[in-house]
Design an enzyme around this catalytic site. Structure first.
Site, PDB file in Angstrom:
ATOM      1  N   CYS A 174      -7.910   6.238  -8.310  1.00 40.05           N
ATOM      2  CA  CYS A 174      -7.236   6.663  -7.077  1.00 40.05           C
ATOM      3  C   CYS A 174      -7.021   8.167  -7.071  1.00 40.05           C
ATOM      4  O   CYS A 174      -6.609   8.752  -8.079  1.00 40.05           O
ATOM      5  CB  CYS A 174      -5.885   5.948  -6.947  1.00 40.05           C
ATOM      6  SG  CYS A 174      -5.024   6.307  -5.403  1.00 40.05           S
ATOM      7  N   CYS A 182       0.858  -1.187   0.000  1.00 37.73           N
ATOM      8  CA  CYS A 182       0.000   0.000   0.000  1.00 37.73           C
ATOM      9  C   CYS A 182       0.898   1.242   0.000  1.00 37.73           C
ATOM     10  O   CYS A 182       1.236   1.781   1.059  1.00 37.73           O
ATOM     11  CB  CYS A 182      -0.911  -0.023   1.231  1.00 37.73           C
ATOM     12  SG  CYS A 182      -2.250   1.180   1.183  1.00 37.73           S
TER      13      CYS A 182
END
Length: 429
Positions: free
Chosen positions: A353, A159
Site C-alpha cells: 500500500c 477502508c
C-alpha cells in the site's frame, strides 16, 4: 467451450476479465457485466476532491480494450443474480447465462445507516468519482469561507487508508490555498487507535501516523461511534474498551468527509449460501463459493471476518494488491475446472500500500495482509507521493491496454519477493 462471466468492472473485475482471457482458450468466452463501460481509478478520488485531477484523467473507456481482447461487455448492469439457474438478469430485462461466474461488484455504500450521512445529506465522499467532484465544489466553498473540518471513518468501515490520505491531502491543499491557519482539523475514526487500519497496524503505522498528524496539527478521536451528522456538526460517542460511552463529542464542522461501512450490492444480497448477512460473498481459500461451486468472487465484495473484537465495529480492508492476488488465484482455478481438473490455487493476500499525503506519504507491506505475518514493514517519505503518481499512470495504462500483468510488473514483484499465489502443491493422480 466454457462461458465465464465477470460481474463488475472495477479494479478486481477488469483485471479478472483480462487474466481469464490470458489463461482460457480462444474457444472459451469471457463476458463482463457492468453499469456503464467506463473504468474509474478510485484511488485517485482524493486528488479529484481537491482539484488535483479531472474526471477524464482518471477514467478509461473499457470498450476498445474489451473488443481487442475478445471480451463481451454488457453495460446495462445487473438487476439480480440467479445462481441456481446459472444466469444474471440485467436491468433491461434480458439475461446472460454462464458456466462460471466471478462476482467482483465492489460494495454498496451504507450511508443510510447513520442519520444525515452521505453526499445527499451533510457529508462529502471520495468513494465514487461523482462524489469526489461534488467534494471539490464543497472544497472551493471551504477555501472561500474557511471553517473546521472533520475527516475519518464511521463504525463498520473497513477502508481506512483513503481517510488518512484525504486528511493529509486536504491539509496540503488548504496550505496551498493559504487558509490552513483558519481551518481546525479533527480525525474521527472507529479504529481503536490511530494506524490500526482494520489490520491491527502494519509495522509502526501507529507511531508514523500519530507523528504525522501531530506535525500537521490534526487532532483525533478514536473508538468513535457516530450518532448522527447535522448541518455544521458531527455528533459521536467515544467508547471505552468495554463498549460503554466515555464521552459524547459534538464536533463543529464546515466540511465533513467520513468513509462509510460497506455491504453487498442489491443484485447479490440475501441469496442463501452465497452471501453473509451483510451481503458479502462467502468463499473458500480458492475464492470459490461452496454452495454454488461454479461461482467465485474477488475484491471488496468478498466476506472476510474482522481481525478481532474492538469497542467499535471495524472491518478488514481489501487492498489493491490483495485483490489482484485473489484474481490470479481465481483465473488459475477456473482454467483448471474448464480442463476438468480441481482448483488448487490460493492467493497470498499480501498487501502493498502507498498512502499519499500530498507531499509525502507512508508505504507498508504486509505478507500476508492478515496476521500473523512473515513481513510487517512500513516506511515514510516524499518518495511515496512520487510512487503513487507513477502507480496511477501505470495502472491506468494497464487497464487501457488490456494487459493483466505486463512482464516488467511481474519482474519487479519477483525482485521484491512478493508473490500473488501461494506455492501450489499438486496431488498425485
Amino acid at each position: 467451450m466454457a462461458h465465464v462471466v465477470v460481474l463488475g468492472a472495477g479494479l478486481g473485475g477488469t483485471i479478472m476479465a483480462y487474466e481469464l482471457r490470458d489463461v482460457l482458450s480462444r474457444e472459451d468466452r469471457v463476458s463482463v457485466i457492468n453499469k456503464g463501460s467506463v473504468y474509474s481509478f478510485v484511488p485517485s478520488n482524493p486528488w479529484v476532491a481537491v482539484g488535483w485531477r479531472e474526471r477524464e484523467t482518471v477514467e478509461v473507456d473499457l470498450a476498445p480494450a474489451c473488443k481487442r481482447r475478445d471480451i463481451a461487455l454488457y453495460p446495462q448492469g445487473a438487476k439480480r443474480l440467479h445462481p441456481a439457474e446459472n444466469r444474471v438478469e440485467l436491468t433491461d430485462g434480458t439475461s446472460v447465462d454462464y458456466d462460471y461466474l466471478v462476482i467482483a461488484t465492489g460494495p454498496e455504500l451504507a450511508f443510510d445507516e447513520i442519520e444525515g450521512f452521505g453526499p445527499e445529506a451533510y457529508t462529502q465522499s471520495v468513494c465514487h468519482i461523482d462524489h469526489a467532484l461534488a467534494a471539490k465544489e464543497a472544497f472551493d466553498k471551504l477555501v472561500a469561507k474557511p471553517g473546521p473540518v472533520v475527516i475519518g471513518a464511521v463504525q463498520g468501515a473497513s477502508c481506512f487508508g483513503p481517510a488518512y490520505e484525504f486528511a493529509f491531502i486536504l491539509e496540503k491543499a488548504l496550505r496551498d490555498a493559504k487558509v490552513r491557519d483558519k481551518v481546525p482539523m479533527t480525525f474521527v475514526t472507529s479504529e481503536p487507535y490511530i494506524g490500526h487500519l482494520g489490520l491491527d497496524g502494519v509495522g509502526d503505522t501507529k507511531g508514523l501516523l500519530e507523528s504525522a498528524m501531530r506535525a500537521k496539527h490534526i487532532k483525533w478521536i478514536t473508538n468513535a461511534k457516530v450518532q448522527k451528522f447535522e448541518d455544521g456538526k458531527v455528533i459521536a460517542d467515544e467508547l471505552n474498551e468495554d463498549g460503554s460511552v466515555k464521552t459524547t463529542h459534538e464536533v463543529p464542522s464546515a466540511y465533513t468527509m467520513m468513509l462509510p461501512a460497506f455491504r453487498g450490492v442489491e443484485a447479490v444480497r440475501d441469496i442463501e449460501g452465497l452471501t453473509n448477512p451483510r451481503g458479502f460473498i462467502l468463499v473458500d481459500r480458492h475464492q470459490q463459493n461452496q454452495k454454488f461451486q461454479n461461482v467465485f468472487s474477488v475484491g471488496v465484495c468478498v466476506a472476510i471476518p474482522p481481525m478481532g473484537k474492538t469497542p467499535v465495529p471495524v472491518g478488514v480492508p481489501k487492498t489493491g494488491f490483495m485483490i489482484e492476488s485473489m484474481v490470479t488465484a481465481t483465473a488459475t482455478n477456473i482454467a483448471r475446472l474448464v480442463r476438468g481438473e480441481t482448483p488448487n490455487a490460493e492467493g497470498t493476500w499480501n498487501a502493498v500500500c502507498l498512502a499519499d499525503f500530498g507531499d509525502g506519504g507512508i508505504a507498508f507491506v504486509a505478507q500476508p495482509q492478515i496476521p500473523p505475518r512473515n513481513v510487517n514493514w512500513s516506511s515514510q517519505g516524499k518518495w511515496v507521493h512520487a510512487a503513487k503518481i507513477g502507480f496511477e499512470k501505470y495502472f491506468l495504462h494497464k487497464i487501457k491496454s488490456g494487459r493483466a500483468e505486463p512482464f516488467y510488473e511481474k519482474l519487479a514483484l519477483q525482485v521484491l519477493g512478493i508473490d500473488k499465489l501461494k506455492a501450489v502443491k499438486f496431488d498425485s493422480e
